[in-house]
Scaffold this motif. Structure first.
Motif, short mmCIF file in Angstrom:
data_model
loop_
_atom_site.label_atom_id
_atom_site.label_comp_id
_atom_site.label_asym_id
_atom_site.label_seq_id
_atom_site.Cartn_x
_atom_site.Cartn_y
_atom_site.Cartn_z
N GLU A 46 0.82 -1.20 0.00
CA GLU A 46 0.00 0.00 0.00
C GLU A 46 0.86 1.26 0.00
OE1 GLU A 46 -2.45 -3.26 1.97
OE2 GLU A 46 -0.37 -2.66 1.82
N ASP A 50 0.93 4.15 -3.01
CA ASP A 50 0.24 5.36 -2.55
C ASP A 50 0.76 6.57 -3.33
OD1 ASP A 50 -0.73 7.59 -1.23
OD2 ASP A 50 -0.25 6.85 0.78
N GLU A 76 -3.01 0.71 -3.92
CA GLU A 76 -3.73 1.95 -3.64
C GLU A 76 -3.87 2.83 -4.88
OE1 GLU A 76 -5.49 2.85 -1.34
OE2 GLU A 76 -4.89 1.93 0.54
N LYS A 191 -6.32 7.79 -3.11
CA LYS A 191 -6.08 6.37 -2.84
C LYS A 191 -7.35 5.56 -3.10
CE LYS A 191 -3.98 5.37 1.01
NZ LYS A 191 -3.69 5.40 2.46
N ASN A 192 -7.15 4.33 -3.56
CA ASN A 192 -8.30 3.47 -3.85
C ASN A 192 -9.16 3.24 -2.62
OD1 ASN A 192 -7.65 3.13 -6.55
ND2 ASN A 192 -6.47 1.25 -6.22
N ASN A 193 -8.53 3.12 -1.44
CA ASN A 193 -9.32 2.80 -0.26
C ASN A 193 -10.17 3.97 0.21
OD1 ASN A 193 -9.92 0.49 1.34
ND2 ASN A 193 -9.03 1.54 3.10
#
Length: 375
Positions: A46, A50, A76, A191-193
């Motif tokens: 991650e 990032d 990410e 970020k993907n999250n």
């Protein structure tokens, strides 16, 4: 163990200090960037993907890196963003059943140069004392003077605009089109999250490029706005700050994380500054001044907003402070639907103490939507 005869490598810091190591995978290479360290025990994949780490040489303080491999679902972003990796013990084998690649394969597929067998404890101690600085990692150990001259040409992170390097080129959508809420997100390194956390709260997100205008975002008629995390110095992001100003002028719900937090501060006349080292890890203590509760948080930033100017601004309230150095970790704009934090409530992996901030954002949106419906 693989690669018994690994190639010699070195790390040359801007101040002339040299640390020696070995090239991961017996590769040859050279990579430049600002050297920084992350204290997280997990989450290397991650970290590497990032966008906030774009252009940085990452030192991992955990002694073992690569022991649980990588999994594509844990990226990410769409690619590796760090400039290079520096670690102590690199694990070529991995034991996690759900991993789809070893870290070595992951780095090789990403064309990322990495060095291991570095005394990272001594390196981090040096960086903590001397501050963040540019560096180079290389297998060209016989030509240090050449590396030294090349390193002088690497731009300093202070004043460097990097959001344009990682932002989407065109708007795109994330989530369920039939969701209850619509969120317009300004991508300055998202970020993907973060997108997953917004989407799972029944939101459909349209992600806009870093240089999108307020009109372009507002024409989609969103219920709320979000300004993302990202790399580089916040000060050059004048377009993003202007977007934040217009959102606030219309009193639309606005939430900012990390670089987005700094952009919101700039939009309110609060300056930012480069920190001696920054905060990077998943165990940073924060005090919520509104509740009196402590939170353990994931953080990744090398810039911060001026506490003195924040306290002097009658329109701004400090909501969170970092307990290690008392830097501002969160603010809200009084009498506006606007708040932001310097850390990452979407931490993955990492503590989930601050995930409530996403709920807080949607409660704000819901109250605004309901209020509009009554008018």
């Amino acid at each position: 163990m693989k690669y018994q005869s690994k190639k010699k490598a070195l790390l040359l810091l801007e101040d002339g200090t040299i640390f020696y190591g070995k090239a991961v995978g017996n590769n040859e290479g050279t990579a430049y960037g600002e050297v920084c360290f992350n204290t997280g025990m997990t989450g290397y994949q991650e970290i590497f993907t990032d966008p906030s780490y774009f252009g940085q040489l990452m030192v991992t303080t955990n002694a073992h890196i690569g022991n649980y491999g990588t999994n594509v679902d844990e990226d990410e972003s769409g690619s590796v963003k760090i400039a290079g990796l520096i670690c102590k013990n690199f694990s070529y084998e991995y034991s996690r059943p759900i991993a789809d690649h070893s870290l070595e394969e992951f780095l090789r597929n990403s064309n990322l140069f990495a060095i291991s067998d570095v005394d990272t404890r001594a390196l981090v101690s040096h960086i903590r004392d001397q501050g963040a600085m540019n560096a180079v990692i290389s297998t060209e150990v016989e030509d240090i003077e050449k590396l030294r001259e090349s390193l002088k040409k690497v731009p300093n992170m202070e004043g460097l605009e990097l959001a344009s390097k990682v932002s989407t080129k065109e708007p795109y959508f994330f989530g369920n089109p039939d969701a209850q809420y619509k969120i317009a997100a300004l991508d300055i390194g998202i970020k993907n999250n973060i997108l997953r956390n917004l989407a799972k709260r029944d939101a459909y997100i349209k992600v806009f490029p870093y240089n999108a205008t307020f009109k372009e975002m507002n024409d989609w008629q969103p219920d709320g706005f979000f300004i993302s995390n990202g790399p580089g110095d916040p000060e050059p992001l004048h377009e993003a700050a202007e977007v934040a100003k217009e959102i606030m002028a219309n009193n639309y719900p606005l939430f900012g994380i990390c670089l987005g937090h700094q952009v919101i501060a700039l939009a309110n006349g609060i300056s930012t500054y480069k920190m001696h080292n920054g905060h990077r890890g998943i165990n940073h203590p924060v005090l919520n001044l509104l509740t009196g509760k402590g939170e353990i948080t994931s953080q990744n930033h090398g810039f911060a907003i001026s506490r003195e100017e924040t306290e002097a601004n009658p329109e701004i309230e400090i909501t969170h402070v970092h307990l290690n150095d008392k830097t501002v970790a969160g603010i809200r704009v009084k009498n506006k639907n606007v708040f932001s934090v310097q850390y990452h409530p979407e931490a993955s992996p990492g503590p989930h103490d601050a995930e409530y901030l996403f709920d807080q954002f949607f409660e704000m949106i819901a109250s605004t939507v309901n209020k509009d419906a009554l008018v």
